[in-house]
Design a protein around this motif. Structure first.
Motif, PDB file in Angstrom:
ATOM      1  N   GLY A 142       0.795  -1.294  -0.072  1.00 52.96           N
ATOM      2  CA  GLY A 142      -0.119   0.110   0.126  1.00 52.96           C
ATOM      3  C   GLY A 142       0.855   1.203   0.032  1.00 52.96           C
ATOM      4  N   GLN A 143       0.316   2.460   0.101  1.00 58.87           N
ATOM      5  CA  GLN A 143       1.189   3.643   0.078  1.00 58.87           C
ATOM      6  C   GLN A 143       1.923   3.834   1.608  1.00 58.87           C
ATOM      7  N   GLU A 144       3.044   3.984   1.224  1.00 59.16           N
ATOM      8  CA  GLU A 144       3.626   4.158   2.683  1.00 59.16           C
ATOM      9  C   GLU A 144       3.356   5.733   3.059  1.00 59.16           C
ATOM     10  N   PRO A 145       3.036   5.792   4.422  1.00 56.71           N
ATOM     11  CA  PRO A 145       2.887   6.826   5.250  1.00 56.71           C
ATOM     12  C   PRO A 145       3.996   7.868   5.069  1.00 56.71           C
ATOM     13  N   PRO A 146       4.286   9.065   5.117  1.00 57.41           N
ATOM     14  CA  PRO A 146       5.003  10.153   5.165  1.00 57.41           C
ATOM     15  C   PRO A 146       5.732  10.133   6.285  1.00 57.41           C
ATOM     16  N   LEU A 147       6.988  10.491   6.530  1.00 58.82           N
ATOM     17  CA  LEU A 147       7.844  10.426   7.735  1.00 58.82           C
ATOM     18  C   LEU A 147       7.136  11.533   8.348  1.00 58.82           C
ATOM     19  N   GLY A 148       7.310  11.175   9.766  1.00 64.16           N
ATOM     20  CA  GLY A 148       6.739  12.183  10.859  1.00 64.16           C
ATOM     21  C   GLY A 148       5.119  11.983  11.006  1.00 64.16           C
ATOM     22  N   SER A 149       4.703  11.520  10.243  1.00 66.97           N
ATOM     23  CA  SER A 149       3.273  11.338  10.299  1.00 66.97           C
ATOM     24  C   SER A 149       2.502  10.475  11.255  1.00 66.97           C
ATOM     25  N   ASP A 150       1.286  11.053  11.902  1.00 73.84           N
ATOM     26  CA  ASP A 150       0.952   9.897  12.804  1.00 73.84           C
ATOM     27  C   ASP A 150       0.284   8.591  12.056  1.00 73.84           C
ATOM     28  N   THR A 151      -0.063   8.549  11.026  1.00 73.75           N
ATOM     29  CA  THR A 151      -0.520   7.592  10.191  1.00 73.75           C
ATOM     30  C   THR A 151       0.704   6.481  10.096  1.00 73.75           C
ATOM     31  N   ARG A 152       1.987   6.962   9.816  1.00 70.98           N
ATOM     32  CA  ARG A 152       2.952   6.119  10.003  1.00 70.98           C
ATOM     33  C   ARG A 152       3.492   5.540  11.328  1.00 70.98           C
ATOM     34  N   ALA A 153       3.380   6.372  12.332  1.00 66.31           N
ATOM     35  CA  ALA A 153       3.513   5.771  13.870  1.00 66.31           C
ATOM     36  C   ALA A 153       2.615   4.670  14.068  1.00 66.31           C
TER      37      ALA A 153
END
Length: 455
Positions: A344-355
């Motif tokens: 899927g789409q890699e969440p951007p660095l620093g985003s809450d969705t990545r965490a």
């Protein structure tokens, strides 16, 4: 106020904690980075820096509190080689150094089988026996100069008291040096030429001794301050629950390593190829265990850019479905041979969705660890991940187990304090999520398993 000082040397940080012996609350915590120093002769730990930090911290504690005992807990895969004068015969090797792999074939011909030691064959120096074999082969002058081998908690105990020992939990931690069936040194000890040099194994709660006069003078602590033998850190995390929680249950100790331990596990065939091992607990009993470098993977995935685990972000990840697949640290964990990638789409660095996505990933790997060791009953999570709602929610959904969060900030300090006579108690709280979040997490776990080729 009366308190117990706990020396806690983890792979990432060295800590000194002051623990209330009645509540097991941590009154104060001091830390310093566990920075690895370069060779020669090999990458090694900053022993002098740690020792100054410990003495300064004990001195600070002594000025404000009545320190009634000192306990010690450290990471595993580590030993100190001492000469006849009690000095280090060589710097203490960093177990992540790849040197021992250069003699892998030779060492494999010497090491006992998994069913004897409970030690899987691990990379680099994660088997202590492999470290020692490589050190002695690459530095032939070393073995004759070694008078005593002590496991890492007891090295610090030796500096405090002058007394020599190993402990059963550190020797029983994927070293290849301990026969878990007989509760004694394995035949590898003799093969390495250490039969007369490996110091006797003692129980972690035994009193190692009292402070050396020089240490007492330096810290301001009474010379009669008792020092306990010490314990491997994962077993320190297990101990409070071992004393208070009815079996069956599991403990997930989180830090640089995420270690899962199963008490009262169902009988399963343990697969050493998947970073499965058998630890030895503080009572000397074998404990099926599994691990991966979860804390390291967490940091690698976030790249220091931050991001918060929030419920709105969890909802977004569950709906959109970005997934991190293992493994970020090669050779670690149940999926050691795989390389990390995003589905899927890699969440951007620093985003809450990545965490959040990283928290989900860590939980899904951990759920596989629990399955592989036959864990039954509730799962108690301690350490940093006990405050990560994404990790807790997905772990409960993927494992199907009730999740409990340990109240202590660092279960290692709490467990180590018990060795000095602290009250036998372990506080935890239930972690709960709504039914719709539970079902969404289960669906996410099924999609993750599909991506992994498991279904």
């Amino acid at each position: 106020m009366r308190a117990i000082a706990v020396i806690d040397i983890g792979k990432t940080n060295a800590k000194l904690a002051l623990v209330d012996p009645q509540s097991l609350d941590e009154i104060a915590v001091l830390t310093r980075p566990n920075t690895v120093r370069p060779g020669p002769p090999w990458p090694h730990f900053d022993i002098d820096g740690h020792w100054t930090f410990i003495l300064d911290g004990l001195s600070q504690f002594a000025r404000c509190h009545d320190v009634v005992g000192i306990s010690i807990t450290t990471h595993g895969a580590c030993a100190a080689l001492l000469d006849t004068a009690g000095q280090l015969a060589a710097p203490i090797l960093d177990y992540e150094h790849q040197g021992p792999d250069s003699l892998r074939t030779d060492y494999d011909a010497l090491r006992p089988p998994f069913d004897v030691t409970g030690s899987p064959r691990l990379r680099a120096g994660l088997n202590l026996g492999a470290q020692l074999h490589w050190q002695f082969q690459t530095m032939p002058s070393l073995l004759p100069r070694v008078a005593h081998v002590v496991t890492y908690p007891q090295f610090w105990g030796f500096l405090l008291t002058g007394q020599l020992a190993c402990d059963i939990t550190s020797l029983g931690c994927h070293t290849d040096l301990w026969d878990i069936r007989r509760g004694q040194a394995s035949d590898l000890v003799a093969k390495l030429g250490l039969s007369e040099k490996l110091t006797p194994a003692r129980a972690p709660h035994e009193r190692l001794g009292h402070l050396l006069p020089a240490v007492a003078a330096r810290t301001g602590l009474p010379v009669e301050t008792p020092v306990c033998c010490g314990i491997h850190d994962s077993n320190a995390s297990l101990l409070p629950h071992l004393l208070t929680q009815p079996a069956p249950f599991g403990v997930v100790s989180t830090g640089t390593w995420v270690v899962s331990l199963a008490i009262g596990a169902k009988a399963v065939q343990l697969d050493e190829r998947r970073d499965i091992l058998v630890n030895v607990n503080a009572h000397g009993a074998p404990v099926p265990s599994a691990r991966f470098m979860g804390g390291r993977e967490h940091d690698l995935a976030l790249e220091g850019a931050g991001g918060q685990v929030t419920w709105p972000a969890m909802g977004q990840v569950l709906a959109d479905g970005p997934m991190l697949l293992p493994t970020l640290v090669p050779g670690s964990g149940p999926f050691a041979a795989q390389s990390a990638r995003w589905a899927g789409q890699e969440p951007p660095l620093g985003s809450d969705t990545r965490a959040v996505a990283v928290g989900f990933y860590l939980a899904l790997v951990n759920a596989e660890c629990l399955r592989l060791i036959g864990q039954q009953g509730p799962v108690i999570v301690e350490g940093p991940f006990a405050g990560n709602d994404a990790f807790l929610a997905m772990l409960g959904a993927a494992s199907g187990k009730q999740i409990l969060c340990a109240n202590s900030q660092t279960g290692t300090s709490q467990g180590a304090a018990l060795l000095c006579g602290a009250a036998h108690q372990a506080g935890s709280r239930k972690f709960s999520i709504t039914e719709d979040i539970l079902q969404a997490c289960k669906a996410y776990a099924q999609r993750w398993a599909y991506c992994m080729g498991a279904v």
